[in-house]
Design a protein around this motif. Structure first.
Motif, PDB file in Angstrom:
ATOM      1  N   LYS A  25       0.963  -1.181   0.000  1.00  0.00           N
ATOM      2  CA  LYS A  25       0.082  -0.110   0.059  1.00  0.00           C
ATOM      3  C   LYS A  25       0.847   1.198  -0.099  1.00  0.00           C
ATOM      4  N   THR A  28       0.957   5.717   4.811  1.00  0.00           N
ATOM      5  CA  THR A  28       0.005   6.731   5.316  1.00  0.00           C
ATOM      6  C   THR A  28       0.541   7.825   5.972  1.00  0.00           C
ATOM      7  N   ASP A  31      -1.398  11.036   5.828  1.00  0.00           N
ATOM      8  CA  ASP A  31      -2.951  11.003   5.987  1.00  0.00           C
ATOM      9  C   ASP A  31      -3.349  11.842   7.028  1.00  0.00           C
ATOM     10  N   GLU A  78      -5.481   0.931  -6.361  1.00  0.00           N
ATOM     11  CA  GLU A  78      -5.445  -0.306  -5.278  1.00  0.00           C
ATOM     12  C   GLU A  78      -4.505  -0.235  -4.358  1.00  0.00           C
ATOM     13  N   CYS A  80      -4.226   2.374  -2.428  1.00  0.00           N
ATOM     14  CA  CYS A  80      -4.334   3.553  -1.599  1.00  0.00           C
ATOM     15  C   CYS A  80      -5.429   2.974  -0.333  1.00  0.00           C
ATOM     16  N   SER A  81      -5.036   3.611   0.787  1.00  0.00           N
ATOM     17  CA  SER A  81      -5.943   3.137   1.808  1.00  0.00           C
ATOM     18  C   SER A  81      -7.632   3.764   1.777  1.00  0.00           C
ATOM     19  N   GLU A  82      -8.431   3.299   2.521  1.00  0.00           N
ATOM     20  CA  GLU A  82      -9.509   3.853   2.320  1.00  0.00           C
ATOM     21  C   GLU A  82      -9.981   5.317   2.521  1.00  0.00           C
ATOM     22  N   LYS A  83      -9.028   5.976   3.613  1.00  0.00           N
ATOM     23  CA  LYS A  83      -8.985   7.330   3.754  1.00  0.00           C
ATOM     24  C   LYS A  83      -8.376   7.965   2.802  1.00  0.00           C
ATOM     25  N   LYS A  85      -8.670   7.253  -0.389  1.00  0.00           N
ATOM     26  CA  LYS A  85      -9.576   7.252  -1.434  1.00  0.00           C
ATOM     27  C   LYS A  85     -10.884   8.092  -1.208  1.00  0.00           C
ATOM     28  N   LYS A  86     -11.194   8.345  -0.091  1.00  0.00           N
ATOM     29  CA  LYS A  86     -12.092   9.213   0.232  1.00  0.00           C
ATOM     30  C   LYS A  86     -11.606  10.451   0.154  1.00  0.00           C
ATOM     31  N   GLU A 123     -17.610   5.018 -11.084  1.00  0.00           N
ATOM     32  CA  GLU A 123     -17.397   5.887  -9.692  1.00  0.00           C
ATOM     33  C   GLU A 123     -17.689   7.419  -9.922  1.00  0.00           C
TER      34      GLU A 123
END
Length: 131
Positions: A25, A28, A31, A78, A80-83, A85-86, A123
């Motif tokens: 990944k 982060t 982040d 792929e 990326c963390s969920e955060k 992406k958000k 998306e």
């Protein structure tokens, strides 16, 4: 239009997360960057756009984003963390709604043939973005 928003979001997600490691990944490390503060400060936001498009005014996180953005787009983020992406969605949406000219610069640099609009069609539709 929707793709542009998604592309922008992915860009900032990657900015916020960058430092890629092989087959892992994205880091982060970035982040905790306050994306809203950047979006609401034209000078800071413009610097990120200049970094992505022209390679100028790059911060450490901007340099990392610039390095991984093409890969993130190709792989649908792929790594990326969920955060991440958000946050990317937030950035793209903001740019499309509020800074369309700046978005157009980014899109011209990273997707001049609008290939990713088709790749991210679902998306884009789900985000309620129109081109």
């Amino acid at each position: 239009m929707k793709f542009a928003v998604f592309l922008c979001v992915i860009s900032f997600v990657v900015i916020v997360t960058a430092d890629k490691q092989k087959d892992e990944k994205y880091t982060t490390k970035y982040d905790n960057i306050e994306v809203d503060k950047i979006l609401n400060n034209d000078r800071l936001l413009r610097n990120y756009v200049d970094c992505l498009v022209h390679g100028t005014h790059c911060t450490k996180d901007g340099e990392v984003l610039k390095k991984v953005l093409s890969e993130a787009l190709k792989t649908k983020c792929e790594k990326c963390s969920e955060k991440q992406k958000k946050e990317a969605v937030k950035v793209i949406t903001f740019l499309l709604k509020n800074k369309r000219d700046w978005w157009n610069e980014i899109e011209a640099a990273y997707d001049p043939n609008h290939v990713y609009r088709e790749v991210y069609k679902k998306e884009i539709k789900d985000a309620g973005i129109q081109f």
